[in-house]
Design an enzyme around this catalytic site. Structure first.
Site, PDB file in Angstrom:
ATOM      1  N   ASN A 199     -12.804  -3.491   2.428  1.00 16.94           N
ATOM      2  CA  ASN A 199     -13.868  -2.491   2.474  1.00 16.94           C
ATOM      3  C   ASN A 199     -14.717  -2.637   1.217  1.00 16.94           C
ATOM      4  OD1 ASN A 199     -12.980  -1.272   4.903  1.00 16.94           O
ATOM      5  ND2 ASN A 199     -11.429  -0.116   3.781  1.00 16.94           N
ATOM      6  N   HIS A 256      -6.769  -5.887   2.403  1.00 11.63           N
ATOM      7  CA  HIS A 256      -5.662  -5.273   3.148  1.00 11.63           C
ATOM      8  C   HIS A 256      -5.079  -6.290   4.126  1.00 11.63           C
ATOM      9  CE1 HIS A 256      -6.772  -0.922   2.366  1.00 11.63           C
ATOM     10  NE2 HIS A 256      -7.970  -1.450   2.202  1.00 11.63           N
ATOM     11  N   ASP A 288       0.861  -1.186   0.000  1.00 12.38           N
ATOM     12  CA  ASP A 288       0.000   0.000   0.000  1.00 12.38           C
ATOM     13  C   ASP A 288       0.897   1.236   0.000  1.00 12.38           C
ATOM     14  OD1 ASP A 288      -3.205   0.545   1.112  1.00 12.38           O
ATOM     15  OD2 ASP A 288      -1.762   2.190   1.069  1.00 12.38           O
ATOM     16  N   ILE A 289       0.568   2.161  -0.899  1.00 14.77           N
ATOM     17  CA  ILE A 289       1.410   3.353  -1.095  1.00 14.77           C
ATOM     18  C   ILE A 289       1.323   4.309   0.092  1.00 14.77           C
ATOM     19  CG2 ILE A 289      -0.231   4.883  -2.288  1.00 14.77           C
ATOM     20  CD1 ILE A 289       2.003   5.287  -4.416  1.00 14.77           C
ATOM     21  N   HIS A 311      -9.971  -5.197  -3.085  1.00 14.00           N
ATOM     22  CA  HIS A 311      -8.610  -5.329  -2.569  1.00 14.00           C
ATOM     23  C   HIS A 311      -8.675  -5.714  -1.105  1.00 14.00           C
ATOM     24  CE1 HIS A 311      -9.907  -1.139  -2.296  1.00 14.00           C
ATOM     25  NE2 HIS A 311      -9.204  -1.058  -1.176  1.00 14.00           N
ATOM     26  N   GLN A 330     -14.532   2.181   1.360  1.00 15.13           N
ATOM     27  CA  GLN A 330     -13.850   1.801   0.116  1.00 15.13           C
ATOM     28  C   GLN A 330     -13.592   3.034  -0.737  1.00 15.13           C
ATOM     29  OE1 GLN A 330     -15.971  -0.964  -2.451  1.00 15.13           O
ATOM     30  NE2 GLN A 330     -14.098  -1.514  -3.561  1.00 15.13           N
TER      31      GLN A 330
END
Ligand code: AMP
Length: 136
Positions: free
Chosen positions: A86, A101, A30-31, A99, A93
């Site tokens: 989410n 996490h 995750d960025i 996606h 979301q």
């Protein structure tokens, strides 16, 4: 899907810090992580929500998430970790491509995935149960 940022990552049009890839699944850091090692696992095929995925594709996603979670746990050695998907804006979301996490967690974290507990009226729990089971 054309305007989907995660589809662009799948296509290689946008770079990512790739953790794992196979025919159906991509995983990357995750960025903007909640904690270091916060990793996303996504299906390569575009679905907005988890419930839209066919069961076999959801299983494939979960299986890859299990594999990646083992690596994250070994590499980061967090005190704990949460797994979260989410679905929908109300659930938080932001990216409309499924996606999952994998979020390393620590006792002293600023963020907690906690909720207040609600309750059922008399007889309501049974009705909710029956309604959900109708669709299985
Ligand atoms: P959600 O709120 O569940 O939709 O989470 C979306 C997550 O995607 C956030 O944690 C973002 O930091 C992450 N994210 C958005 N764009 C990128 C990107 N280009 N590369 C990696 N992670 C991203």
């Amino acid at each position: 899907m054309e305007d989907c940022i995660f589809c662009k990552i799948v296509k290689g049009d946008i770079p990512c810090s790739k953790v794992y890839e196979d025919e159906n699944v991509l995983s990357f850091l995750d960025i903007s992580p909640a904690n270091k090692g916060h990793t996303l696992v996504i299906p390569k095929k575009h679905y907005e929500k988890f419930n839209e995925m066919p069961e076999d594709e959801a299983s494939t996603l979960m299986s890859a998430a299990n594999k990646v979670s083992k690596a994250v746990e070994k590499a980061i050695e967090p005190e704990g970790y949460s797994i979260l998907i989410n679905n929908g804006k109300a659930a938080g979301q932001e990216v409309g491509h499924v996606h999952l996490h994998i979020m390393p967690k620590y006792e002293k974290d600023d963020f907690k995935l906690l909720w207040t507990h609600s309750n059922y009226e008399e007889g309501e729990m049974g009705k909710v149960l029956e309604k959900i089971k109708t669709f299985l």
